[in-house]
Each structure stands twice: as C-alpha cells, then as structure tokens.
Write a protein that holds these residues in place. Structure first.
Motif, PDB file in Angstrom:
ATOM      1  N   GLU A 167      -7.683  -3.820  -1.477  1.00  0.00           N
ATOM      2  CA  GLU A 167      -8.710  -4.671  -1.273  1.00  0.00           C
ATOM      3  C   GLU A 167      -8.912  -5.690  -2.182  1.00  0.00           C
ATOM      4  OE1 GLU A 167     -10.377  -4.608   1.681  1.00  0.00           O
ATOM      5  OE2 GLU A 167      -8.789  -3.175   2.379  1.00  0.00           O
ATOM      6  N   ASP A 168      -8.954  -5.350  -3.508  1.00  0.00           N
ATOM      7  CA  ASP A 168      -8.816  -6.208  -4.563  1.00  0.00           C
ATOM      8  C   ASP A 168      -7.854  -7.411  -4.663  1.00  0.00           C
ATOM      9  OD1 ASP A 168     -11.232  -4.766  -5.318  1.00  0.00           O
ATOM     10  OD2 ASP A 168     -10.158  -4.166  -7.308  1.00  0.00           O
ATOM     11  N   ARG A 225      -8.535   0.571  -3.194  1.00  0.00           N
ATOM     12  CA  ARG A 225      -9.231  -0.112  -4.004  1.00  0.00           C
ATOM     13  C   ARG A 225      -8.408  -1.312  -4.669  1.00  0.00           C
ATOM     14  NH1 ARG A 225     -11.842   1.306  -9.802  1.00  0.00           N
ATOM     15  NH2 ARG A 225     -12.039  -0.981 -10.586  1.00  0.00           N
ATOM     16  N   ASN A 240      -7.636   6.858  -2.728  1.00  0.00           N
ATOM     17  CA  ASN A 240      -8.892   5.841  -3.210  1.00  0.00           C
ATOM     18  C   ASN A 240      -8.471   4.645  -4.140  1.00  0.00           C
ATOM     19  OD1 ASN A 240     -10.214   7.628  -1.729  1.00  0.00           O
ATOM     20  ND2 ASN A 240     -10.700   8.817  -3.491  1.00  0.00           N
ATOM     21  N   THR A 241      -7.740   5.031  -4.914  1.00  0.00           N
ATOM     22  CA  THR A 241      -7.309   3.818  -5.953  1.00  0.00           C
ATOM     23  C   THR A 241      -6.265   3.015  -5.196  1.00  0.00           C
ATOM     24  OG1 THR A 241      -7.181   5.798  -7.659  1.00  0.00           O
ATOM     25  CG2 THR A 241      -6.562   3.624  -8.465  1.00  0.00           C
ATOM     26  N   ASP A 272     -11.070   0.257 -16.711  1.00  0.00           N
ATOM     27  CA  ASP A 272     -12.289   0.485 -16.146  1.00  0.00           C
ATOM     28  C   ASP A 272     -12.531   2.276 -16.251  1.00  0.00           C
ATOM     29  OD1 ASP A 272     -14.537   0.468 -14.730  1.00  0.00           O
ATOM     30  OD2 ASP A 272     -13.769   0.221 -12.740  1.00  0.00           O
ATOM     31  N   ILE A 296      -8.171  -1.825 -13.454  1.00  0.00           N
ATOM     32  CA  ILE A 296      -8.361  -0.464 -12.971  1.00  0.00           C
ATOM     33  C   ILE A 296      -8.085   0.572 -14.440  1.00  0.00           C
ATOM     34  CG2 ILE A 296      -7.538   1.378 -11.639  1.00  0.00           C
ATOM     35  CD1 ILE A 296      -7.590  -0.379  -9.450  1.00  0.00           C
ATOM     36  N   GLU A 322      -4.674  -6.537 -11.603  1.00  0.00           N
ATOM     37  CA  GLU A 322      -5.340  -5.593 -10.931  1.00  0.00           C
ATOM     38  C   GLU A 322      -5.094  -4.111 -11.682  1.00  0.00           C
ATOM     39  OE1 GLU A 322      -7.783  -5.652  -8.995  1.00  0.00           O
ATOM     40  OE2 GLU A 322      -7.948  -3.445  -8.452  1.00  0.00           O
ATOM     41  N   SER A 379      -8.997   7.439 -12.855  1.00  0.00           N
ATOM     42  CA  SER A 379     -10.004   6.724 -12.118  1.00  0.00           C
ATOM     43  C   SER A 379     -10.718   7.957 -11.342  1.00  0.00           C
ATOM     44  CB  SER A 379      -9.866   5.594 -11.052  1.00  0.00           C
ATOM     45  OG  SER A 379      -8.590   6.019 -10.385  1.00  0.00           O
ATOM     46  N   GLU A 395       0.773  -1.110  -0.084  1.00  0.00           N
ATOM     47  CA  GLU A 395       0.107  -0.020  -0.074  1.00  0.00           C
ATOM     48  C   GLU A 395       0.864   1.332  -0.240  1.00  0.00           C
ATOM     49  OE1 GLU A 395      -3.219  -0.218   2.578  1.00  0.00           O
ATOM     50  OE2 GLU A 395      -3.007   1.972   3.243  1.00  0.00           O
TER      51      GLU A 395
END
Ligand code: GDP
Length: 300
Positions: A55-56, A52, A48-49, A86, A83, A79, A268, A37
């Motif tokens: 967590e993913d 995410r 935020n990204t 997306d 992202i 991952e 994002s 992280e």
C-alpha cells in the motif's frame, strides 16, 4: 562482510526475485504489485507487513508521480528501512551503566547457548568484564555446553548442579557480578516449551528478582528466536512476551534461510526491536541489528 555473507540466501530470496520482476515489466501496474507482494510473503515478511509495504509503495508511486519501473527498487528499500525503524525503542543493547544484566530467554534449540557465548565474546572484546549465569538447570548438557562457550569466550561462569533452583543460580550470579565488579551478567534460562506453565512461572520468578536488583536502564531481556522457523518464531515470541517484559529480539540462523523477511514481521507484529542477529555458527557470527545495514546488505 559477514552480514552480507550471512544474508546471501535472503538476498537471493528477495532482491534477485524483485529484480527479475522489475526487469520483466514495462510499466507500473496492479499485476506488478501483486508479483512483488508474493515475493515478500514468500520471504516471511508476514501478511500484515506485506500489505502495508505494498500500500505504501502504491501511495509513493502516486505521490512522487513515478513512471519508471526500475525506480520501485529504491522505493522498496526506503520502505523496508522505514518499517524497520518504526518501533518504539531503538535497536541498541542497553548495558550502561554497569553492572547490567542480560536475561536470555527462548525455546530449546533456537540458539540460546550459542548466542550467549557469542555475546560474551563480543562484550569481552569490547573491554567489558562479563559473567555468565547458567540458569537452565533442567538439562545437564545445557550447563556443560554453556561452560564450553564461556571457556571459548574467556569469561567466568556461575553454575549449580542439574536440577537446582534456576532463580537461585541467577541470584548467585547477581551477587557474584556485584562482588567481582562485573560490567555485564548474561543469564541463560530454561526453554522447555512443552511445559509452558512451569516455564513461564519459572521465568516470572527470575524476572522479579532481576527487576528488584536492576533498574530498567540496566536490564535487557532478550528473546532468542530461530529465523528458519518463520511464523513459528512469531508465535513463540508472543508467548514469551506475555510472561516477561521482552526488551529485544535476537534472530538466529539468518544465514540458513532465504526468508530473512521474518525480521520485519517479528519486529512489527510484536513492537519489540530486533537487537542482534546470528549469521553463522562461529563465535564471531553475531551482529548488532542495524536496519540501514540490513536493508543495504539484502539489496547489495
Ligand atoms: P539452544 O538449545 O537454544 O541453547 O541452542 P544452541 O545454542 O545449542 O544451538 C542449536 C544449534 O543451532 C547449534 O547447532 C548451533 O550451532 C546452531 N546455531 C545457533 N546460532 C546459529 C546461527 O546464527 N547460524 C547457524 N547457522 N547456526 C546457528
């Protein structure tokens, strides 16, 4: 190639650190995720990204019953690609059918002029007839610099005197593009953010002309932001997004930063695709942004 070279610092800033962390763990645990992280946040992926992503990753580890630490590397790549893909619209520049218009907006110093020169050069090489309109009439130097880039790229430019009405230059550019049967008109605009209200009014006026003359399919509004400015780039993007319908982002100076993760954050947080990336000062140093290639290049 050029992309990999341009992303060297980011590769060091993300992948080398990730690899070092992965090597130092025997099993997958909370502490490992915390370390990852930190790397992502340091690389400017945004809080935020990053949340995410982490967590993913945890979910995937559970779902796929992953036990080996080294397998996290592939998961992370996957991952990041997810992202980066997306986003509502795709990463391709829309310039069909011709004539099409590309409005280039952004704050002074981010690399707008350079990007226009590089883009003109590229499109010309692809066989397009390109015309440039010098819509930043606020600074005489901006007009001169753009003229130089147009010469280098071997394309024509429509320019008025310093201080003239930017909307009039763009309007002239549009007429000239039609008369000369150009495929693409690339328009520079002013970027003096210290006078935000005037600038946004000016952009709005230009945008309305462009909207009247070009269908949605044939207009691009590219916002240029400087990757080395990190979270500041995101703030700028939010301001511009309010003034005009940004269709794509150009992230410049990626070669000058280890924090290339800002690509993920900017895309994002704004839900606008990154379409081009600047990876150097030379005329060839502009690349289409492709999420797969980007992730492969930083993990190479
Ligand atoms: P403008 O004020 O937004 O038009 O900015 P310029 O196009 O004049 O660029 C400002 C500075 O950034 C110049 O020194 C450019 O050479 C440099 N620059 C622009 N794009 C890139 C890039 O992708 N990489 C690097 N390293 N420098 C860049």
């Amino acid at each position: 190639g050029r992309l990999k070279q341009g992303l060297e610092k980011t590769r060091k800033g993300i992948t080398e650190k990730v690899d070092t962390i992965l090597k130092s763990y025997q099993k997958i645990d909370e502490e490992l995720f915390e370390e990852l992280e930190e790397v992502l946040i340091t690389a400017d992926m945004g809080v935020n990204t990053t949340m995410r992503i982490i967590e993913d990753l945890k979910d995937k580890v559970k779902e796929k019953k992953i036990k080996e630490v080294f397998e996290i590397r592939e998961l992370l790549k996957e991952e990041l690609k997810e992202i980066l893909t997306d986003v509502e619209s795709d990463n391709k520049i829309n310039i069909e059918p011709s004539p099409a218009i590309i409005l280039v907006v952004g704050v002074n110093g981010v690399g707008k002029t350079t990007t226009i020169g590089k883009l003109a050069y590229r499109l010309k090489k692809e066989g397009k007839k390109v015309l440039i309109a010098a819509g930043d009439t606020f600074r005489a130097a901006a007009i001169d610099q753009l003229q130089e880039w147009a010469n280098r790229a071997g394309v024509e430019i429509i320019a008025h005197k310093e201080g003239s009405d930017p909307a009039a230059v763009i309007f002239d550019g549009i007429q000239a593009a039609k008369a000369r049967k150009a495929d693409v008109l690339i328009c520079d605009t002013a970027g003096r953010l210290h006078n935000k209200k005037n600038l946004m009014n000016e952009l709005n006026k230009i945008f309305r002309i462009v909207e009247r003359e070009f269908s949605e399919a044939t207009r691009e509004v590219l916002l240029v932001v400087d990757a080395t400015t990190g979270q500041n780039a995101i703030m700028q993007a939010k301001v511009f997004k309010e003034a005009c319908d940004i269709t794509g982002i150009v992230l410049t100076k990626l070669d000058g930063t280890a924090k290339g993760g800002v690509v993920l954050a900017v895309q994002s947080e704004l839900n606008v695709p990154v379409k081009l990336v600047g990876v150097g000062e030379r005329i060839e140093d502009l690349q289409d942004f492709d999420p797969q290639n980007f992730v492969e290049a930083i993990f190479a």
